[in-house]
Motif scaffolding. Structure first.
Motif, PDB file in Angstrom:
ATOM      1  N   ILE A  45       0.926  -1.012   0.297  1.00  0.00           N
ATOM      2  CA  ILE A  45      -0.187  -0.115  -0.131  1.00  0.00           C
ATOM      3  C   ILE A  45       0.828   1.106  -0.045  1.00  0.00           C
ATOM      4  CG2 ILE A  45      -1.742   1.153   1.413  1.00  0.00           C
ATOM      5  CD1 ILE A  45      -2.636  -1.430   2.563  1.00  0.00           C
ATOM      6  N   VAL A  46       1.795   1.321   0.803  1.00  0.00           N
ATOM      7  CA  VAL A  46       2.781   2.404   0.902  1.00  0.00           C
ATOM      8  C   VAL A  46       3.466   2.765  -0.296  1.00  0.00           C
ATOM      9  CG1 VAL A  46       4.747   3.517   2.101  1.00  0.00           C
ATOM     10  CG2 VAL A  46       3.049   2.175   3.299  1.00  0.00           C
ATOM     11  N   GLU A  47       3.974   1.652  -1.027  1.00  0.00           N
ATOM     12  CA  GLU A  47       4.619   2.138  -2.199  1.00  0.00           C
ATOM     13  C   GLU A  47       3.817   2.514  -3.416  1.00  0.00           C
ATOM     14  OE1 GLU A  47       6.809  -1.640  -3.801  1.00  0.00           O
ATOM     15  OE2 GLU A  47       7.046  -0.399  -5.694  1.00  0.00           O
ATOM     16  N   ALA A  48       2.709   1.897  -3.410  1.00  0.00           N
ATOM     17  CA  ALA A  48       1.637   2.255  -4.542  1.00  0.00           C
ATOM     18  C   ALA A  48       1.295   3.727  -4.092  1.00  0.00           C
ATOM     19  CB  ALA A  48       0.512   1.155  -4.523  1.00  0.00           C
ATOM     20  N   LEU A  49       0.734   3.722  -2.832  1.00  0.00           N
ATOM     21  CA  LEU A  49       0.470   5.288  -2.693  1.00  0.00           C
ATOM     22  C   LEU A  49       1.572   6.415  -3.120  1.00  0.00           C
ATOM     23  CD1 LEU A  49      -2.121   6.590  -1.636  1.00  0.00           C
ATOM     24  CD2 LEU A  49      -1.140   6.501   0.771  1.00  0.00           C
ATOM     25  N   ASN A  50       2.777   6.004  -2.548  1.00  0.00           N
ATOM     26  CA  ASN A  50       3.693   7.055  -2.753  1.00  0.00           C
ATOM     27  C   ASN A  50       3.973   7.295  -4.374  1.00  0.00           C
ATOM     28  OD1 ASN A  50       4.334   8.049  -0.279  1.00  0.00           O
ATOM     29  ND2 ASN A  50       5.493   6.485   0.312  1.00  0.00           N
ATOM     30  N   ALA A  51       3.671   6.168  -5.094  1.00  0.00           N
ATOM     31  CA  ALA A  51       3.968   6.417  -6.431  1.00  0.00           C
ATOM     32  C   ALA A  51       2.872   7.222  -7.005  1.00  0.00           C
ATOM     33  CB  ALA A  51       4.214   5.186  -7.061  1.00  0.00           C
ATOM     34  N   LEU A  52       1.763   6.957  -6.727  1.00  0.00           N
ATOM     35  CA  LEU A  52       0.445   7.535  -7.292  1.00  0.00           C
ATOM     36  C   LEU A  52       0.487   9.100  -6.654  1.00  0.00           C
ATOM     37  CD1 LEU A  52      -2.047   4.821  -7.111  1.00  0.00           C
ATOM     38  CD2 LEU A  52      -0.902   5.398  -9.057  1.00  0.00           C
ATOM     39  N   ARG A  53       0.753   9.416  -5.453  1.00  0.00           N
ATOM     40  CA  ARG A  53       0.386  10.729  -4.969  1.00  0.00           C
ATOM     41  C   ARG A  53       1.419  11.557  -5.544  1.00  0.00           C
ATOM     42  NH1 ARG A  53       2.862  12.450  -0.012  1.00  0.00           N
ATOM     43  NH2 ARG A  53       4.414  10.649   0.806  1.00  0.00           N
ATOM     44  N   GLN A  54       2.652  10.968  -5.876  1.00  0.00           N
ATOM     45  CA  GLN A  54       3.640  11.975  -6.486  1.00  0.00           C
ATOM     46  C   GLN A  54       3.312  12.284  -7.865  1.00  0.00           C
ATOM     47  OE1 GLN A  54       6.967  10.041  -5.012  1.00  0.00           O
ATOM     48  NE2 GLN A  54       6.643  10.506  -3.027  1.00  0.00           N
ATOM     49  N   ALA A  76      -0.887   2.399   6.762  1.00  0.00           N
ATOM     50  CA  ALA A  76      -0.319   2.655   5.628  1.00  0.00           C
ATOM     51  C   ALA A  76      -0.300   3.936   4.991  1.00  0.00           C
ATOM     52  CB  ALA A  76      -0.877   1.595   4.726  1.00  0.00           C
ATOM     53  N   VAL A  77      -1.377   4.766   5.313  1.00  0.00           N
ATOM     54  CA  VAL A  77      -0.992   5.924   4.615  1.00  0.00           C
ATOM     55  C   VAL A  77      -0.331   6.829   5.728  1.00  0.00           C
ATOM     56  CG1 VAL A  77      -2.909   8.076   4.431  1.00  0.00           C
ATOM     57  CG2 VAL A  77      -3.513   5.720   3.534  1.00  0.00           C
ATOM     58  N   GLY A  82       4.535   9.608   6.729  1.00  0.00           N
ATOM     59  CA  GLY A  82       5.685   9.881   7.944  1.00  0.00           C
ATOM     60  C   GLY A  82       4.695  10.571   8.979  1.00  0.00           C
ATOM     61  N   LEU A  83       3.579  10.350   9.111  1.00  0.00           N
ATOM     62  CA  LEU A  83       2.562  10.908  10.254  1.00  0.00           C
ATOM     63  C   LEU A  83       2.295   9.751  11.309  1.00  0.00           C
ATOM     64  CD1 LEU A  83       0.264  12.980   7.839  1.00  0.00           C
ATOM     65  CD2 LEU A  83       1.884  13.974   9.609  1.00  0.00           C
ATOM     66  N   PRO A  84       2.033  10.211  12.478  1.00  0.00           N
ATOM     67  CA  PRO A  84       1.755   9.134  13.408  1.00  0.00           C
ATOM     68  C   PRO A  84       0.415   8.744  13.204  1.00  0.00           C
ATOM     69  CG  PRO A  84       1.941  11.590  14.578  1.00  0.00           C
ATOM     70  CD  PRO A  84       2.464  11.391  13.181  1.00  0.00           C
ATOM     71  N   CYS A  85      -0.147   7.705  13.381  1.00  0.00           N
ATOM     72  CA  CYS A  85      -1.875   6.988  13.067  1.00  0.00           C
ATOM     73  C   CYS A  85      -2.146   7.116  14.294  1.00  0.00           C
ATOM     74  CB  CYS A  85      -1.657   5.567  12.928  1.00  0.00           C
ATOM     75  SG  CYS A  85      -3.249   5.314  12.097  1.00  0.00           S
ATOM     76  N   VAL A  86      -3.113   8.070  14.684  1.00  0.00           N
ATOM     77  CA  VAL A  86      -3.801   8.225  16.146  1.00  0.00           C
ATOM     78  C   VAL A  86      -5.237   8.119  16.066  1.00  0.00           C
ATOM     79  CG1 VAL A  86      -1.998   9.932  16.479  1.00  0.00           C
ATOM     80  CG2 VAL A  86      -4.157  10.790  15.377  1.00  0.00           C
ATOM     81  N   HIS A  87      -6.069   7.609  17.130  1.00  0.00           N
ATOM     82  CA  HIS A  87      -7.272   7.856  17.335  1.00  0.00           C
ATOM     83  C   HIS A  87      -7.776   9.288  17.231  1.00  0.00           C
ATOM     84  CE1 HIS A  87      -6.810   3.795  18.689  1.00  0.00           C
ATOM     85  NE2 HIS A  87      -7.808   3.603  18.377  1.00  0.00           N
ATOM     86  N   MET A 113     -11.735   2.179  13.925  1.00  0.00           N
ATOM     87  CA  MET A 113     -12.127   2.964  12.574  1.00  0.00           C
ATOM     88  C   MET A 113     -11.971   4.650  12.962  1.00  0.00           C
ATOM     89  SD  MET A 113     -15.848   0.967  11.649  1.00  0.00           S
ATOM     90  CE  MET A 113     -16.396   0.898  13.248  1.00  0.00           C
ATOM     91  N   ALA A 114     -11.538   5.132  14.306  1.00  0.00           N
ATOM     92  CA  ALA A 114     -11.318   6.267  14.252  1.00  0.00           C
ATOM     93  C   ALA A 114      -9.959   6.716  14.036  1.00  0.00           C
ATOM     94  CB  ALA A 114     -11.877   6.847  15.832  1.00  0.00           C
ATOM     95  N   ARG A 115      -9.149   5.626  13.860  1.00  0.00           N
ATOM     96  CA  ARG A 115      -7.580   5.988  13.526  1.00  0.00           C
ATOM     97  C   ARG A 115      -7.366   6.515  12.197  1.00  0.00           C
ATOM     98  NH1 ARG A 115      -4.830   1.517  13.074  1.00  0.00           N
ATOM     99  NH2 ARG A 115      -2.903   2.134  14.402  1.00  0.00           N
ATOM    100  N   MET A 116      -6.664   7.635  12.111  1.00  0.00           N
ATOM    101  CA  MET A 116      -6.082   8.282  10.898  1.00  0.00           C
ATOM    102  C   MET A 116      -4.781   9.068  11.117  1.00  0.00           C
ATOM    103  SD  MET A 116      -9.091  11.168  10.426  1.00  0.00           S
ATOM    104  CE  MET A 116     -10.535   9.946  10.926  1.00  0.00           C
ATOM    105  N   PRO A 117      -4.049   9.367  10.013  1.00  0.00           N
ATOM    106  CA  PRO A 117      -2.867  10.103  10.329  1.00  0.00           C
ATOM    107  C   PRO A 117      -3.243  11.298  11.072  1.00  0.00           C
ATOM    108  CG  PRO A 117      -3.258   9.573   7.871  1.00  0.00           C
ATOM    109  CD  PRO A 117      -4.387   8.952   8.847  1.00  0.00           C
ATOM    110  N   GLN A 118      -2.256  11.741  11.784  1.00  0.00           N
ATOM    111  CA  GLN A 118      -2.690  12.965  12.686  1.00  0.00           C
ATOM    112  C   GLN A 118      -2.806  14.069  11.666  1.00  0.00           C
ATOM    113  OE1 GLN A 118       0.636  13.837  15.580  1.00  0.00           O
ATOM    114  NE2 GLN A 118      -1.178  13.957  17.135  1.00  0.00           N
TER     115      GLN A 118
END
Lengths: 247, 247
Positions: A45-54, A76-77, A82-87, A113-118
């Motif tokens: 997920i990380v590799e594909a996301l980084n390729a696509l978002r750039q 993965a997002v 490079g962000l913390p994943c937080v509730h 389900m409340a977790r997401m990048p800070q």
């Protein structure tokens, strides 16, 4: 677009979100340029996301934001950015209130389900509350089609849409083998249009749907007229429609 | 897998080949790891193909091998491998004979369907004659689903299949929020299995299909029993099935 989920790669679930997003973006005048489907594996997920978002203006993801152990899209997002994943506090409040209203326990799994990048922004989920989220140009949405579709509706107003791509579909009773040569000529004569031909096969013979796309109505019209003239000419000069056509 | 075609990205055609290939490979014990969908653009096809063929044992492509100007897969695959794209003599013979039998002209457009990278092996096409082709670990097939499926059937015998992945699907009347925590525990206790949960939403409530996969029958059975026990325990202790479940 990045569709996430083992079930899509095993064949257990037949994806419906790619086609839906393609339809919606086309109508909005946004070109969908690439889709990838990856498993519920963080590295993939990380590799594909980084390729696509750039590479692209926007990336839309589906899947992997539910409450079970294999839902790792939020992690993965976060890793990709490079962000913390937080509730997320607001998501915890929304979900907590919803479960309280329904007199259900707000389990540790549901709290996932409340977790997401800070610092991520929410995408509202009118179907089942748990929000999607936005980080920079990445829109993270659910995999359940009804929820995905509702989330897409919610983000559309904020996307920068291009000048609308116009399109005209022309049914053609001849197969691609009959139309290939004249269609190539028409495409060359109408460079401001994009002409595609999509073969259909009914088990006995091939026919074609010819689609012309252009940003300009008169360009579209001119190319469509040339194609209609080609079909008339084929009808008049050759095989009866539908007989002996091919791809 | 690499699915090629503007029509998939515009939404005009809803892909059916990805799900079919996923089903067939799963049954054969081959893991489908990644799918990409790209437009009929040479650079996009070449880049995706080179990324996938270097990373995976096999790459399967669909689309772009018909007779029209937007069918450029043969050119792109040739470019990716640094091979000349030629009218293959045997393909010319097969197609020429087929059109002769049908008393149809073997047009320049139709001759395009004989083009492939020099030295490629054929994939037989029992539906409409024009062959797919194989270069090293890349299998190039048609986009029309009936033809794609026939070509997949033809290449399967030569693929190295893995030890068969066993799977068991367990319908679960509870949503992912109810099962997330215990299912995480079961996954940890059965590390030789892969447990996925796939939410379903019928417009009113969520339920789940839980799928256990393993290469070993007794590992599979042990995990499935643990999950059935979990469902029994949820039924006995909590909400009636289907009421108040969620995702």
């Amino acid at each position: 677009m990045l569709a996430i989920g083992d079930e899509l790669l095993s064949g257990r679930t037949k994806d419906k979100n790619i086609g839906h997003l393609a339809d919606v973006l086309t109508v909005a005048g946004i070109d969908l340029k690439e889709v990838r489907i990856v498993a519920d594996e963080e590295d993939a997920i990380v590799e594909a996301l980084n390729a696509l978002r750039q590479r692209y203006d926007y990336v839309f993801t589906s899947g992997g934001i539910g409450p079970t152990h294999d839902d790792i899209t939020a992690d993965a997002v976060s890793t990709a950015f490079g962000l913390p994943c937080v509730h997320d506090a607001e998501a915890m409040r929304l979900l907590g209130a919803m479960y309280a209203r329904r007199e259900m326990e707000f389990t540790e799994a549901r709290q996932r389900m409340a977790r997401m990048p800070q610092g991520a922004r929410h995408i509202s989920n009118p179907v089942s509350t748990a929000p999607g989220f936005i980080v920079e140009n990445v829109y993270v949405m659910a995999g359940v089609p009804q929820v995905f579709q509702a989330m897409v509706d919610n983000i559309l107003p904020e996307l920068r849409t291009g000048s609308r791509m116009l399109s005209r579909a022309l049914p053609c009773p001849f197969g691609e083998g009959d139309i290939g040569t004249p269609l190539t000529r028409i495409q060359k004569e109408h460079p401001a249009t994009s002409i595609g031909s999509y073969p259909k096969y009914d088990g006995i013979r091939f026919s074609t749907e010819i689609v012309v796309r252009a940003r300009n109505e008169s360009e579209l019209e001119a190319a469509a007229q040339a194609i209609e003239e080609m079909i008339r000419s084929l009808r008049a000069s050759r095989l009866p429609p539908g007989i002996g056509t091919d791809a």
